[in-house]
Design a protein around this motif. Structure first.
Motif, short mmCIF file in Angstrom:
data_model
loop_
_atom_site.label_atom_id
_atom_site.label_comp_id
_atom_site.label_asym_id
_atom_site.label_seq_id
_atom_site.Cartn_x
_atom_site.Cartn_y
_atom_site.Cartn_z
N UNK A 1 0.83 -1.21 0.00
CA UNK A 1 0.00 0.00 0.00
C UNK A 1 0.86 1.25 0.00
N UNK A 2 1.96 1.22 0.76
CA UNK A 2 2.86 2.38 0.79
C UNK A 2 3.53 2.56 -0.58
N UNK A 3 3.95 1.46 -1.19
CA UNK A 3 4.59 1.55 -2.51
C UNK A 3 3.58 2.08 -3.54
N UNK A 4 2.33 1.71 -3.41
CA UNK A 4 1.30 2.22 -4.32
C UNK A 4 1.16 3.73 -4.17
N UNK A 5 1.19 4.23 -2.93
CA UNK A 5 1.13 5.68 -2.71
C UNK A 5 2.37 6.36 -3.27
N UNK A 6 3.52 5.71 -3.14
CA UNK A 6 4.74 6.27 -3.71
C UNK A 6 4.66 6.28 -5.24
N UNK A 7 4.10 5.23 -5.82
CA UNK A 7 3.89 5.20 -7.28
C UNK A 7 3.06 6.40 -7.72
N UNK A 8 2.00 6.68 -6.99
CA UNK A 8 1.14 7.81 -7.33
C UNK A 8 1.88 9.13 -7.15
N UNK A 9 2.69 9.21 -6.10
CA UNK A 9 3.49 10.43 -5.90
C UNK A 9 4.46 10.67 -7.04
N UNK A 10 5.07 9.60 -7.54
CA UNK A 10 5.97 9.73 -8.68
C UNK A 10 5.19 10.13 -9.93
N UNK A 11 4.04 9.49 -10.16
CA UNK A 11 3.22 9.80 -11.33
C UNK A 11 2.71 11.24 -11.30
N UNK A 12 2.42 11.76 -10.11
CA UNK A 12 1.93 13.13 -9.96
C UNK A 12 3.04 14.17 -10.04
N UNK B 1 11.86 8.42 -5.24
CA UNK B 1 10.97 7.27 -5.36
C UNK B 1 11.75 5.97 -5.15
N UNK B 2 12.89 5.83 -5.81
CA UNK B 2 13.67 4.60 -5.69
C UNK B 2 14.13 4.39 -4.25
N UNK B 3 14.56 5.46 -3.59
CA UNK B 3 15.03 5.36 -2.20
C UNK B 3 13.87 4.95 -1.28
N UNK B 4 12.75 5.66 -1.39
CA UNK B 4 11.61 5.36 -0.51
C UNK B 4 11.02 3.99 -0.80
N UNK B 5 10.97 3.62 -2.07
CA UNK B 5 10.43 2.31 -2.43
C UNK B 5 11.29 1.19 -1.84
N UNK B 6 12.59 1.35 -1.93
CA UNK B 6 13.50 0.34 -1.36
C UNK B 6 13.33 0.26 0.16
N UNK B 7 13.19 1.43 0.81
CA UNK B 7 12.99 1.43 2.26
C UNK B 7 11.63 0.83 2.64
N UNK B 8 10.61 1.03 1.79
CA UNK B 8 9.29 0.46 2.06
C UNK B 8 9.35 -1.07 2.00
N UNK B 9 10.05 -1.58 1.01
CA UNK B 9 10.16 -3.04 0.90
C UNK B 9 10.97 -3.64 2.05
N UNK B 10 11.89 -2.86 2.61
CA UNK B 10 12.72 -3.36 3.71
C UNK B 10 12.12 -3.08 5.09
N UNK B 11 11.06 -2.28 5.15
CA UNK B 11 10.47 -1.89 6.43
C UNK B 11 9.92 -3.09 7.18
N UNK B 12 10.10 -3.06 8.51
CA UNK B 12 9.58 -4.13 9.35
C UNK B 12 8.42 -3.67 10.23
N UNK B 13 8.35 -2.36 10.51
CA UNK B 13 7.31 -1.86 11.41
C UNK B 13 6.50 -0.76 10.73
N UNK B 14 5.36 -0.47 11.33
CA UNK B 14 4.52 0.61 10.82
C UNK B 14 5.23 1.95 10.92
N UNK B 15 6.03 2.15 11.95
CA UNK B 15 6.75 3.40 12.12
C UNK B 15 7.71 3.66 10.97
N UNK C 1 7.59 7.33 5.28
CA UNK C 1 7.85 7.34 3.84
C UNK C 1 6.81 8.11 3.04
N UNK C 2 5.62 8.25 3.58
CA UNK C 2 4.56 8.96 2.86
C UNK C 2 4.03 10.16 3.65
N UNK C 3 4.72 10.55 4.70
CA UNK C 3 4.23 11.63 5.56
C UNK C 3 4.09 12.94 4.81
#
Length: 148
Positions: free
Chosen positions: A15-26, A34-48, A53-55
């Motif tokens: 869901x976070x990566x989808x929001x990042x996709x939209x942020x890149x498209x917009x 985008x690449x940095x945040x997307x990589x961190x989203x895939x590596x994230x372990x907690x909600x925090x 990443x999308x704040x």
């Protein structure tokens, strides 16, 4: 989001990566961001870890419902908010009950009685038939590729 220390699921990361996709498209994110945040989203372990990443991105706008669903609530829902199948079932049950009462009263007497059930089920059935045909016609015209 839930408490920041709780573990995130794959669906949360997606869901976070989808929001990042939209942020890149917009145009709100550069490709590097985008690449940095997307990589961190895939590596994230907690909600925090996901929350930050999308704040700075706006909340996604709610998607409008398709026209037929917004007006009718689906192919069998009428404009009065009733399910047509249920309405027809109620009509049929009522028809059986009133015709049964009429038949019992006919058998109990020797007189020929006026067929009063037609005034109970006739108009109701006519309205249901008109609703069903009208809604099917309207929904059929809203299908893609058909003229409106």
């Amino acid at each position: 989001m839930p408490q920041p220390h709780l573990r995130a699921a794959d669906a949360d990361r997606a869901a976070v990566v989808t929001r990042l996709d939209q942020g890149l498209a917009d145009g709100r994110l550069t490709l590097a961001e985008y690449e940095d945040r997307s990589a961190r989203a895939h590596a994230a372990r907690t909600y925090g870890e996901l929350d930050g990443l999308t704040a700075d991105l706006p909340s996604p706008a709610p998607r409008p419902a398709p026209v037929a669903q917004a007006v009718y609530g689906g192919p069998w829902h009428g404009t009065w908010g009733h399910d047509l199948r249920t309405a027809w079932t109620q009509w049929a049950v009522t028809a059986v009950v009133v015709v049964g009462i009429w038949l019992v009263s006919m058998l109990a007497t020797t007189d020929l009685q006026y067929p009063w059930p037609v005034w109970v089920v006739g108009p109701w059935g006519a309205v249901l038939l008109a609703r069903t045909l009208g809604e099917r016609h309207t929904l059929g015209r809203r299908r893609p590729g058909l003229p409106v």
